[in-house]
Write a protein that holds these residues in place. Sequence first.
Motif, PDB file in Angstrom:
ATOM      1  N   TYR A   1      19.019 -63.072 106.851  1.00 55.10           N
ATOM      2  CA  TYR A   1      19.860 -62.937 105.671  1.00 55.10           C
ATOM      3  C   TYR A   1      20.971 -63.977 105.598  1.00 55.10           C
ATOM      4  O   TYR A   1      21.837 -63.889 104.747  1.00 55.10           O
ATOM      5  CB  TYR A   1      20.501 -61.546 105.647  1.00 55.10           C
ATOM      6  N   GLY A   2      20.975 -64.959 106.475  1.00 54.81           N
ATOM      7  CA  GLY A   2      22.058 -65.939 106.530  1.00 54.81           C
ATOM      8  C   GLY A   2      22.340 -66.638 105.221  1.00 54.81           C
ATOM      9  O   GLY A   2      23.491 -66.858 104.857  1.00 54.81           O
ATOM     10  N   ARG A   3      21.304 -66.989 104.482  1.00 58.47           N
ATOM     11  CA  ARG A   3      21.485 -67.669 103.197  1.00 58.47           C
ATOM     12  C   ARG A   3      20.881 -66.879 102.041  1.00 58.47           C
ATOM     13  O   ARG A   3      20.643 -67.429 100.984  1.00 58.47           O
ATOM     14  CB  ARG A   3      20.836 -69.052 103.235  1.00 58.47           C
TER      15      ARG A   3
ATOM     16  N   ILE B   1      19.758 -55.915  98.201  1.00 59.82           N
ATOM     17  CA  ILE B   1      18.627 -55.110  97.731  1.00 59.82           C
ATOM     18  C   ILE B   1      18.052 -54.273  98.870  1.00 59.82           C
ATOM     19  O   ILE B   1      17.761 -53.086  98.700  1.00 59.82           O
ATOM     20  CB  ILE B   1      17.547 -56.006  97.097  1.00 59.82           C
ATOM     21  N   ASP B   2      17.889 -54.884 100.047  1.00 60.30           N
ATOM     22  CA  ASP B   2      17.345 -54.150 101.192  1.00 60.30           C
ATOM     23  C   ASP B   2      18.260 -53.009 101.631  1.00 60.30           C
ATOM     24  O   ASP B   2      17.785 -51.958 102.069  1.00 60.30           O
ATOM     25  CB  ASP B   2      17.098 -55.099 102.366  1.00 60.30           C
ATOM     26  N   THR B   3      19.552 -53.206 101.522  1.00 60.21           N
ATOM     27  CA  THR B   3      20.503 -52.147 101.858  1.00 60.21           C
ATOM     28  C   THR B   3      20.304 -50.942 100.939  1.00 60.21           C
ATOM     29  O   THR B   3      20.241 -49.799 101.393  1.00 60.21           O
ATOM     30  CB  THR B   3      21.950 -52.658 101.766  1.00 60.21           C
ATOM     31  N   PHE B   4      20.183 -51.207  99.646  1.00 64.35           N
ATOM     32  CA  PHE B   4      19.986 -50.103  98.711  1.00 64.35           C
ATOM     33  C   PHE B   4      18.587 -49.502  98.830  1.00 64.35           C
ATOM     34  O   PHE B   4      18.402 -48.315  98.566  1.00 64.35           O
ATOM     35  CB  PHE B   4      20.307 -50.538  97.285  1.00 64.35           C
TER      36      PHE B   4
ATOM     37  N   ALA C   1      17.099 -49.150 101.750  1.00 60.90           N
ATOM     38  CA  ALA C   1      17.255 -48.283 102.918  1.00 60.90           C
ATOM     39  C   ALA C   1      17.959 -46.976 102.555  1.00 60.90           C
ATOM     40  O   ALA C   1      17.714 -45.935 103.167  1.00 60.90           O
ATOM     41  CB  ALA C   1      18.031 -49.010 104.014  1.00 60.90           C
ATOM     42  N   LEU C   2      18.829 -47.028 101.551  1.00 64.47           N
ATOM     43  CA  LEU C   2      19.532 -45.823 101.089  1.00 64.47           C
ATOM     44  C   LEU C   2      18.706 -45.020 100.096  1.00 64.47           C
ATOM     45  O   LEU C   2      19.142 -43.972  99.622  1.00 64.47           O
ATOM     46  CB  LEU C   2      20.873 -46.218 100.447  1.00 64.47           C
ATOM     47  N   GLY C   3      17.522 -45.528  99.744  1.00 71.14           N
ATOM     48  CA  GLY C   3      16.649 -44.844  98.801  1.00 71.14           C
ATOM     49  C   GLY C   3      16.983 -45.101  97.349  1.00 71.14           C
ATOM     50  O   GLY C   3      16.472 -44.427  96.464  1.00 71.14           O
ATOM     51  N   MET C   4      17.833 -46.061  97.082  1.00 71.17           N
ATOM     52  CA  MET C   4      18.254 -46.337  95.707  1.00 71.17           C
ATOM     53  C   MET C   4      17.476 -47.484  95.072  1.00 71.17           C
ATOM     54  O   MET C   4      17.626 -47.754  93.888  1.00 71.17           O
ATOM     55  CB  MET C   4      19.751 -46.619  95.687  1.00 71.17           C
ATOM     56  N   ALA C   5      16.666 -48.189  95.845  1.00 74.44           N
ATOM     57  CA  ALA C   5      15.773 -49.230  95.329  1.00 74.44           C
ATOM     58  C   ALA C   5      14.413 -48.989  95.972  1.00 74.44           C
ATOM     59  O   ALA C   5      14.322 -48.653  97.151  1.00 74.44           O
ATOM     60  CB  ALA C   5      16.301 -50.613  95.688  1.00 74.44           C
ATOM     61  N   TYR C   6      13.373 -49.108  95.217  1.00 70.33           N
ATOM     62  CA  TYR C   6      12.058 -48.800  95.742  1.00 70.33           C
ATOM     63  C   TYR C   6      11.010 -49.654  95.036  1.00 70.33           C
ATOM     64  O   TYR C   6      11.304 -50.358  94.066  1.00 70.33           O
ATOM     65  CB  TYR C   6      11.736 -47.311  95.570  1.00 70.33           C
ATOM     66  N   ASP C   7       9.787 -49.586  95.545  1.00 68.17           N
ATOM     67  CA  ASP C   7       8.654 -50.328  94.998  1.00 68.17           C
ATOM     68  C   ASP C   7       8.936 -51.828  94.964  1.00 68.17           C
ATOM     69  O   ASP C   7       8.680 -52.505  93.974  1.00 68.17           O
ATOM     70  CB  ASP C   7       8.289 -49.800  93.605  1.00 68.17           C
ATOM     71  N   LEU C   8       9.516 -52.341  96.052  1.00 65.92           N
ATOM     72  CA  LEU C   8       9.858 -53.758  96.135  1.00 65.92           C
ATOM     73  C   LEU C   8       8.592 -54.576  96.384  1.00 65.92           C
ATOM     74  O   LEU C   8       7.856 -54.318  97.326  1.00 65.92           O
ATOM     75  CB  LEU C   8      10.868 -53.997  97.254  1.00 65.92           C
ATOM     76  N   LYS C   9       8.361 -55.555  95.545  1.00 64.83           N
ATOM     77  CA  LYS C   9       7.175 -56.407  95.654  1.00 64.83           C
ATOM     78  C   LYS C   9       7.497 -57.618  96.517  1.00 64.83           C
ATOM     79  O   LYS C   9       8.567 -58.206  96.413  1.00 64.83           O
ATOM     80  CB  LYS C   9       6.733 -56.884  94.272  1.00 64.83           C
ATOM     81  N   THR C  10       6.545 -57.993  97.350  1.00 64.79           N
ATOM     82  CA  THR C  10       6.695 -59.181  98.183  1.00 64.79           C
ATOM     83  C   THR C  10       5.327 -59.822  98.367  1.00 64.79           C
ATOM     84  O   THR C  10       4.305 -59.236  98.009  1.00 64.79           O
ATOM     85  CB  THR C  10       7.354 -58.828  99.532  1.00 64.79           C
TER      86      THR C  10
END
Length: 129
Positions: free
Chosen positions: A91-93, A100-103, A105-114
């Motif tokens: 996450y340095g840059r 986004i990853d923090t949220f 982990a808290l269950g507030m963001a989901y279905d992240l595409k990669t």
Amino acid sequence: MYIVPIWIFHSVFGSLGACELVCVNYAMYISTLHITWLVNSAAHLWGSKSYDKGIYASENGLVALLAVGEGWHNYNHVYPQDYKAAELGAYGRNWSALFIDTFAALGMAYDLKTVAPHVVRQKTCSKFA
């Protein structure tokens, strides 16, 4: 967001009135806009093209640092479905991905595409072979 610039202004100049608060807020707003616009100007002009040499978008580390992770433009144009806009694992840059990853982990963001790592390696290797 405004605490650090206000603290710096107060430390340097020693006073902090209403006029100074307005000036610091305007300076912060103007610099944020300029850094945001760097993504579509500097990241299209300067940098490496690791994924697709046929497009103008490029990887620009300085823009990524200033725009908290949005300077990996070549990757973003090749893989627009990836929420991270970069293949970087650290996450340095890329503070946007950390946010986004923090949220997530808290269950507030989901279905992240990669994009799968083997697909990225295949595209990268084919351009340099």
